[in-house]
Motif scaffolding. Structure first.
Motif, PDB file in Angstrom:
ATOM      1  N   GLN A 177      98.810  -3.749 -36.105  1.00 20.02           N
ATOM      2  CA  GLN A 177      98.638  -2.466 -36.808  1.00 20.02           C
ATOM      3  C   GLN A 177      98.649  -1.335 -35.777  1.00 20.02           C
ATOM      4  O   GLN A 177      98.416  -1.579 -34.594  1.00 20.02           O
ATOM      5  N   PHE A 178      98.874  -0.109 -36.234  1.00 21.12           N
ATOM      6  CA  PHE A 178      98.876   1.005 -35.288  1.00 21.12           C
ATOM      7  C   PHE A 178      97.851   2.061 -35.688  1.00 21.12           C
ATOM      8  O   PHE A 178      97.335   2.049 -36.809  1.00 21.12           O
ATOM      9  N   ILE A 179      97.569   2.936 -34.730  1.00 16.98           N
ATOM     10  CA  ILE A 179      96.637   4.047 -34.981  1.00 16.98           C
ATOM     11  C   ILE A 179      97.357   5.357 -34.633  1.00 16.98           C
ATOM     12  O   ILE A 179      98.373   5.339 -33.943  1.00 16.98           O
ATOM     13  N   VAL A 185      94.482   1.363 -25.563  1.00 14.40           N
ATOM     14  CA  VAL A 185      95.862   1.718 -25.913  1.00 14.40           C
ATOM     15  C   VAL A 185      96.622   1.901 -24.605  1.00 14.40           C
ATOM     16  O   VAL A 185      96.119   2.527 -23.665  1.00 14.40           O
ATOM     17  N   THR A 186      97.817   1.338 -24.556  1.00 17.69           N
ATOM     18  CA  THR A 186      98.638   1.412 -23.352  1.00 17.69           C
ATOM     19  C   THR A 186      99.792   2.358 -23.652  1.00 17.69           C
ATOM     20  O   THR A 186     100.536   2.137 -24.615  1.00 17.69           O
ATOM     21  N   ILE A 187      99.906   3.406 -22.847  1.00 19.21           N
ATOM     22  CA  ILE A 187     100.778   4.514 -23.247  1.00 19.21           C
ATOM     23  C   ILE A 187     101.777   4.871 -22.154  1.00 19.21           C
ATOM     24  O   ILE A 187     101.403   5.121 -20.996  1.00 19.21           O
ATOM     25  N   LYS A 196     104.406   7.533 -20.641  1.00 17.34           N
ATOM     26  CA  LYS A 196     104.616   8.989 -20.662  1.00 17.34           C
ATOM     27  C   LYS A 196     106.083   9.257 -20.965  1.00 17.34           C
ATOM     28  O   LYS A 196     106.953   8.923 -20.159  1.00 17.34           O
ATOM     29  N   VAL A 197     106.356   9.829 -22.169  1.00 15.84           N
ATOM     30  CA  VAL A 197     107.757  10.107 -22.525  1.00 15.84           C
ATOM     31  C   VAL A 197     107.972  11.540 -23.001  1.00 15.84           C
ATOM     32  O   VAL A 197     109.107  12.009 -23.054  1.00 15.84           O
ATOM     33  N   GLY A 198     106.920  12.236 -23.405  1.00 17.78           N
ATOM     34  CA  GLY A 198     107.121  13.569 -23.990  1.00 17.78           C
ATOM     35  C   GLY A 198     105.825  14.355 -24.015  1.00 17.78           C
ATOM     36  O   GLY A 198     104.914  14.108 -23.231  1.00 17.78           O
ATOM     37  N   GLY A 235     109.231  -4.297 -21.276  1.00 21.98           N
ATOM     38  CA  GLY A 235     108.623  -3.035 -20.843  1.00 21.98           C
ATOM     39  C   GLY A 235     107.255  -2.812 -21.458  1.00 21.98           C
ATOM     40  O   GLY A 235     106.418  -3.717 -21.531  1.00 21.98           O
ATOM     41  N   VAL A 236     107.037  -1.575 -21.959  1.00 24.16           N
ATOM     42  CA  VAL A 236     105.739  -1.238 -22.550  1.00 24.16           C
ATOM     43  C   VAL A 236     105.558  -1.938 -23.907  1.00 24.16           C
ATOM     44  O   VAL A 236     104.477  -1.926 -24.486  1.00 24.16           O
ATOM     45  N   GLY A 237     106.621  -2.590 -24.386  1.00 26.30           N
ATOM     46  CA  GLY A 237     106.537  -3.408 -25.611  1.00 26.30           C
ATOM     47  C   GLY A 237     105.546  -4.540 -25.475  1.00 26.30           C
ATOM     48  O   GLY A 237     105.158  -5.171 -26.462  1.00 26.30           O
ATOM     49  N   LEU A 238     105.111  -4.828 -24.238  1.00 23.59           N
ATOM     50  CA  LEU A 238     104.087  -5.865 -24.073  1.00 23.59           C
ATOM     51  C   LEU A 238     102.718  -5.384 -24.586  1.00 23.59           C
ATOM     52  O   LEU A 238     101.814  -6.193 -24.777  1.00 23.59           O
ATOM     53  N   ALA A 239     102.585  -4.064 -24.838  1.00 24.45           N
ATOM     54  CA  ALA A 239     101.277  -3.534 -25.273  1.00 24.45           C
ATOM     55  C   ALA A 239     100.803  -4.161 -26.590  1.00 24.45           C
ATOM     56  O   ALA A 239      99.739  -4.794 -26.627  1.00 24.45           O
ATOM     57  N   PRO A 240     101.563  -4.026 -27.676  1.00 21.32           N
ATOM     58  CA  PRO A 240     101.100  -4.688 -28.917  1.00 21.32           C
ATOM     59  C   PRO A 240     101.043  -6.203 -28.775  1.00 21.32           C
ATOM     60  O   PRO A 240     100.200  -6.868 -29.385  1.00 21.32           O
ATOM     61  N   GLU A 256     109.278   0.623 -34.076  1.00 20.12           N
ATOM     62  CA  GLU A 256     108.562   1.856 -33.712  1.00 20.12           C
ATOM     63  C   GLU A 256     109.385   3.073 -34.110  1.00 20.12           C
ATOM     64  O   GLU A 256     109.949   3.776 -33.277  1.00 20.12           O
ATOM     65  N   LYS A 257     109.497   3.285 -35.398  1.00 17.23           N
ATOM     66  CA  LYS A 257     110.278   4.421 -35.901  1.00 17.23           C
ATOM     67  C   LYS A 257     109.469   5.710 -35.767  1.00 17.23           C
ATOM     68  O   LYS A 257     108.253   5.679 -35.710  1.00 17.23           O
ATOM     69  N   ASN A 258     110.184   6.844 -35.767  1.00 15.15           N
ATOM     70  CA  ASN A 258     109.512   8.144 -35.755  1.00 15.15           C
ATOM     71  C   ASN A 258     108.507   8.208 -36.882  1.00 15.15           C
ATOM     72  O   ASN A 258     108.856   7.976 -38.025  1.00 15.15           O
ATOM     73  N   MET A 259     107.273   8.500 -36.551  1.00 12.80           N
ATOM     74  CA  MET A 259     106.268   8.553 -37.615  1.00 12.80           C
ATOM     75  C   MET A 259     105.562   9.891 -37.603  1.00 12.80           C
ATOM     76  O   MET A 259     105.475  10.550 -36.570  1.00 12.80           O
ATOM     77  N   SER A 260     105.054  10.277 -38.758  1.00  9.06           N
ATOM     78  CA  SER A 260     104.283  11.517 -38.820  1.00  9.06           C
ATOM     79  C   SER A 260     102.972  11.246 -39.551  1.00  9.06           C
ATOM     80  O   SER A 260     101.935  11.091 -38.925  1.00  9.06           O
ATOM     81  N   GLY A 288     105.671  -1.854 -42.657  1.00 12.25           N
ATOM     82  CA  GLY A 288     105.735  -2.449 -41.324  1.00 12.25           C
ATOM     83  C   GLY A 288     104.469  -2.110 -40.583  1.00 12.25           C
ATOM     84  O   GLY A 288     103.419  -2.030 -41.217  1.00 12.25           O
ATOM     85  N   PRO A 289     104.501  -1.818 -39.259  1.00 10.37           N
ATOM     86  CA  PRO A 289     105.729  -1.718 -38.462  1.00 10.37           C
ATOM     87  C   PRO A 289     106.366  -3.074 -38.133  1.00 10.37           C
ATOM     88  O   PRO A 289     107.454  -3.111 -37.585  1.00 10.37           O
ATOM     89  N   VAL A 290     105.684  -4.181 -38.504  1.00  8.04           N
ATOM     90  CA  VAL A 290     106.261  -5.495 -38.213  1.00  8.04           C
ATOM     91  C   VAL A 290     107.094  -5.935 -39.416  1.00  8.04           C
ATOM     92  O   VAL A 290     106.591  -5.939 -40.548  1.00  8.04           O
TER      93      VAL A 290
END
Ligand SMILES: Cc1cc2nc3c(=O)[nH]c(=O)nc-3n(C[C@H](O)[C@H](O)[C@H](O)COP(=O)(O)OP(=O)(O)OC[C@H]3O[C@@H](n4cnc5c(N)ncnc54)[C@H](O)[C@@H]3O)c2cc1C
Ligand code: FES
Length: 272
Positions: A39-41, A67-69, A71-73, A114-119, A232-236, A256-258
């Protein structure tokens, strides 16, 4: 009436630098938020904005959340500038997460990039909590270079853990690297010791990595319904209201997101 957008306040209590652009933040919230792995937060930096992240910690631990983040934006850049003691807020958890019940009795192949190992870190910790329920746990992790590998201490621990098998590869090595060199797909093989007919594969990473890993899994005999992808689609809004996260007939935040690959195969933009 409960406001679904109302976040729980909290503080950063620890920050670990994983790589030059990835940090793991340990959060302590005013009210514990329990989540199911996958699940995501939505994490808010007060006065700046919010962004979705999947907790990377063991779901059994309730008084803190990691949470493992990367830096992209805008929001992630500001998050990377925060210090222990700084305030944040969290709303959620949202989405469906990994269906652990369906994995019972199966051989589990986890493929991370990559950072996909976080979940997947959270998933692996959850599987290890109840390891006897699963037949086998095999983890394949790919990173661009040795410097980009996350959770180095934990990976060393997992490499010595008899309850699982771990194999790591990097796209390009350096003078310190003595391990595998090659794309993650080179680790997905017919002779990797997994009974694909009694196995589920769980993939998370950059879209291009998920795409070619999925194709390779199908090539070696996995059925699309046994391949789980984290989209991991754009979410709002995060709660099925705004439509930002649409994948064909689905909302990634709610449905989803799974997703299993049979559900989303052929839908527009899944690998973007
Ligand atoms: C369900 C879900 C779970 C997620 N879990 C995590 C997680 O655990 N850890 C994590 O680091 N990220 C995760 N993400 C991605 C994260 O939400 C984004 O990286 C974040 O929203 C970017 O916000 P920003 O304001 O910093 O970037 P923005 O200013 O919105 O975007 C800046 C630029 O970065 C690009 N960008 C956005 N996301 C990414 C990305 N993931 N990789 C590369 N470039 C990107 C954008 O296309 C844009 O060009 C998750 C996303 C979703 C939907
Ligand atoms: S993020 Fe708003 S509907 Fe999914």
């Amino acid at each position: 009436m409960n406001n679904p957008y109302c976040p729980v306040k909290g503080k950063i209590i620890d920050i670990k630098e994983e790589t030059s652009n990835i940090k793991t933040f340990r959060l302590n919230l005013d009210k514990n938020i329990s989540f199911k792995t996958g699940q995501f937060i939505e994490l808010t930096v007060p006065g700046i904005g919010e962004a979705p992240f999947t907790p990377s910690s063991n779901p059994k631990i309730e008084d803190t959340m990691d949470v493992t983040i990367m830096k992209v934006g805008r929001v992630t850049e500001i998050l990377h500038g925060l210090k222990p003691g700084d305030e944040i807020a969290v709303r959620g958890p949202y989405g469906m997460g990994y269906p652990l019940k369906e994995f019972e009795g199966k051989e589990i192949l986890i493929v991370g990039g990559g950072v996909g190992l976080a979940p997947l870190r959270s998933l692996i910790l959850a599987l290890l909590n109840d390891r006897k329920k699963y037949k086998k746990l095999v983890v394949k992790y790919g990173s661009r270079t040795p410097k980009d590998i996350v959770y180095k201490d934990l990976l060393r621990e997992w490499a010595n853990n008899k309850d699982m098998e771990l194999e790591i590869t990097v796209d390009a090595g350096d003078e310190t690297w003595k391990g595998n060199v090659g794309l993650i797909t080179t680790l997905i093989k017919r002779d990797m010791g997994v009974d694909v007919k009694n196995s589920v594969a769980i993939v998370c990473g950059p879209p291009i990595m998920m795409k070619f890993s999925t194709f390779k899994l199908i090539d070696i005999g996995y059925e699309p319904r046994h391949i789980y992808l984290s989209m991991e689609k754009n979410m709002s809004c995060g709660i099925g209201k705004c439509g930002h996260c649409r994948i064909g007939p689905y909302y990634a935040c709610k449905d989803g997101p799974v997703f299993t690959y049979d559900k989303i195969s052929g839908l527009h933009g899944i690998w973007e």
